[in-house]
Write an enzyme that holds these catalytic residues in place. Sequence first.
Site, PDB file in Angstrom:
ATOM      1  N   GLU A 180       5.256   4.181  12.512  1.00 27.44           N
ATOM      2  CA  GLU A 180       5.940   4.648  13.713  1.00 27.44           C
ATOM      3  C   GLU A 180       6.140   6.157  13.720  1.00 27.44           C
ATOM      4  O   GLU A 180       7.176   6.665  14.161  1.00 27.44           O
ATOM      5  CB  GLU A 180       7.283   3.924  13.879  1.00 27.44           C
ATOM      6  CG  GLU A 180       7.126   2.430  14.105  1.00 27.44           C
ATOM      7  CD  GLU A 180       8.438   1.674  14.105  1.00 27.44           C
ATOM      8  OE1 GLU A 180       9.494   2.302  13.885  1.00 27.44           O
ATOM      9  OE2 GLU A 180       8.421   0.446  14.311  1.00 27.44           O
ATOM     10  N   GLU A 228       3.948  -5.067  13.578  1.00 26.69           N
ATOM     11  CA  GLU A 228       5.350  -5.324  13.270  1.00 26.69           C
ATOM     12  C   GLU A 228       5.988  -5.873  14.534  1.00 26.69           C
ATOM     13  O   GLU A 228       5.868  -5.286  15.610  1.00 26.69           O
ATOM     14  CB  GLU A 228       6.100  -4.080  12.802  1.00 26.69           C
ATOM     15  CG  GLU A 228       7.553  -4.371  12.424  1.00 26.69           C
ATOM     16  CD  GLU A 228       8.296  -3.147  11.910  1.00 26.69           C
ATOM     17  OE1 GLU A 228       7.692  -2.362  11.159  1.00 26.69           O
ATOM     18  OE2 GLU A 228       9.477  -2.971  12.277  1.00 26.69           O
TER      19      GLU A 228
END
Length: 707
Positions: free
Chosen positions: A216, A291
């Site tokens: 991320e 995820e």
Amino acid sequence: MVYRIILLLSILSCGYCTQDSNYIVDSSGGYGRTFDGIGAISGGGALADIVCYPQIRTGQRNCLVSLRIAIYLLFVYGLYLLQATSKLLMNYPDPERSDILDFLFMPNYGASLHIFKVEIGGDMQSTEGTEASHMHNSWDLNFDRGYEWWLMKEAKKRNPDIKLYGLPWGFPGFLRDAEGTPWGNIQHTADYIVTWVKGAKEHHKLNIDFIGIWNESPYNISYIKTLRKTLNDAGFSKTKIIAADGKWDIADDIARDQQLADAVHAIGTHYPGTFSDTQAVSTNKPLWASEDWGCTDPIVGPGCLARTLNQNYVNGYMTSTIIWNIISSYYYGLPWYGSGLMTASEPWSGHYIVAPNIWVTAHTTQFTQIGWKYLKHGSGVGKLNGGGSYVVLVSPDEKDFTIIIETMSHDNSICVRPPLPPYNVAGSQTAMFDLKGSLAKITQKLNVWYSRIGYDELIPVSFQKQDQIQINNGTIKLNILINELWTLTTVSTGYKGSVPFIPEPQPFSLPYKEDFESYNISQEPFDFSQQVGSFEVDVMDGNKFMKQAVLEPPVHWFYCQIDKENTTLNVFGDYNWKDIHAEVNVMIPTVNGSKSVYLAVRATTAGCRALLSSGLFFFFYPTEHRFVLSTDLLQKNVLTQGNIAYVKDSWNNLSLTVKGNQLSGYVNSDFIFNVTVPVAITNGWVAFGSYPFGLAYFDDVFIYTVD
């Protein structure tokens, strides 16, 4: 079943209740995408510890969508409250520890995961704490740190076919450039990751199947190409790159850069809400929810997962979903407590919880394998006319197939993120699946597994084996109610694992003593939950102790920058401790040493909120012969400070005793202070740490209750 009859009666007056529909199941026109498996993550993680807790009124869940939207906005723009998720598991006694691992990894038993994704430790806070790097420094190399090696081997022991996937959330400080990224020397960063892959192979006999970029965080195209070449040159051409573990934006770069497209095996995104990007689909790359889920709510969590596992493919053509997290094995009081497939946070008692999420996952994982094929949309994949979804997967030899059906209502499957638009699901519907072509000839009966994911008023059912269902003239007829999960399959090996006994929960018992002599060198001490910095066992003059080993701020995870504040943190024990005595021996070496160490009681916050923590932090500066007592890690809210007359050149003993609203502190048994505790500071962990980054030693921890 009585509860199904009750539910049917309750929905008779519903305006949107029944739907009878036919659905074609046919492989003769070819297949859709190849199934890449369901997995789960140990390490790293997600956002704020905000949970929409259920309020049950007349059978309805009143959970305001506006709150969900607010949580989503926090995720995109705001504060990430981010221990490593499996921290406490290694210290569980057997047989409980082995039983837990069976529920997670053993085929045809529990979650039966196909993929296991782990954090490549980077000595930085990644959600629930820090995971140790295999290279604290450029001159350092150690493949015995942490517990992910052990966990991967336990997974492989139970399922040799499980795929392994590594991803860094951050990197040690020696790879940090002037902008705080690891891209200043991309070859050095690629070498660092390939060294981890090589260490897995040579030291632990583990083959890493997939590798990620930077969780991320901003990706670097040149780095991805360099990583691919470096893997190839080191003999790891079979280790595939998943990029970029963020949003879908890398798809645009892949579309216009063939070398990048050649380097990337699959596009991985986080929390896509079951929808993919048009450009990502057009790349023809496998699309992964690399995820997803991350829900702490015990009622909506299983429903969210059931809907997500199906609709990630129905809506988004995503062929793999990786669940965060695999097990909630970290202290109560840390962010996202209870957000795992299971919960195992009491190694001292052996208690653990086999949550419904295990059995929701089993509906897919026990009856499919990596390499199976989805049928095409409209020929075995799609939405039910009355709400819900279905997918059909077929084995490569076309001898087996599995149908998975879910009818999760909106309010019973709201994920933490992103927002879920309103939709309706019929209270009951009859679905008729018409088998065509070769699938109609495989069998006349299917095995059936059933779950009811409902409100508190209804009896939940988790992964219950039903009587076989008959196929009549190529048609399967199934009556389905709202909030149900069905698996119809030719596979006969499904099994709901169980154990005869799970110990009852118990509080963390005191007194507690630890001299670290029973640990191996470089081992991370059990039950010490490092939040900033990396703490491991070392030895000097025949004496073992716990060492804080990080010398400089690491490359932080893009959404969590607590490591930049240069103060380490390691919490321990019970978040509810109030009146206790805690002491520890401390020492700072002259080479690469920190300036101060601290002991704390009633510490209340960790993860990425640790700088906002309240607590009683006793900082000790030995070379300056002074102390600071503050209620925060940054030493801004000072209760008292002063000089210390007697300080030893080696080990010094720090102790704190708190009872009610009084706190006293000692150094080497010499009284230093007695203060009145602020009213708001009532309970919390014991904590240890140092300021700034640098070596600091801790030994002979002793904690007991003050009557």
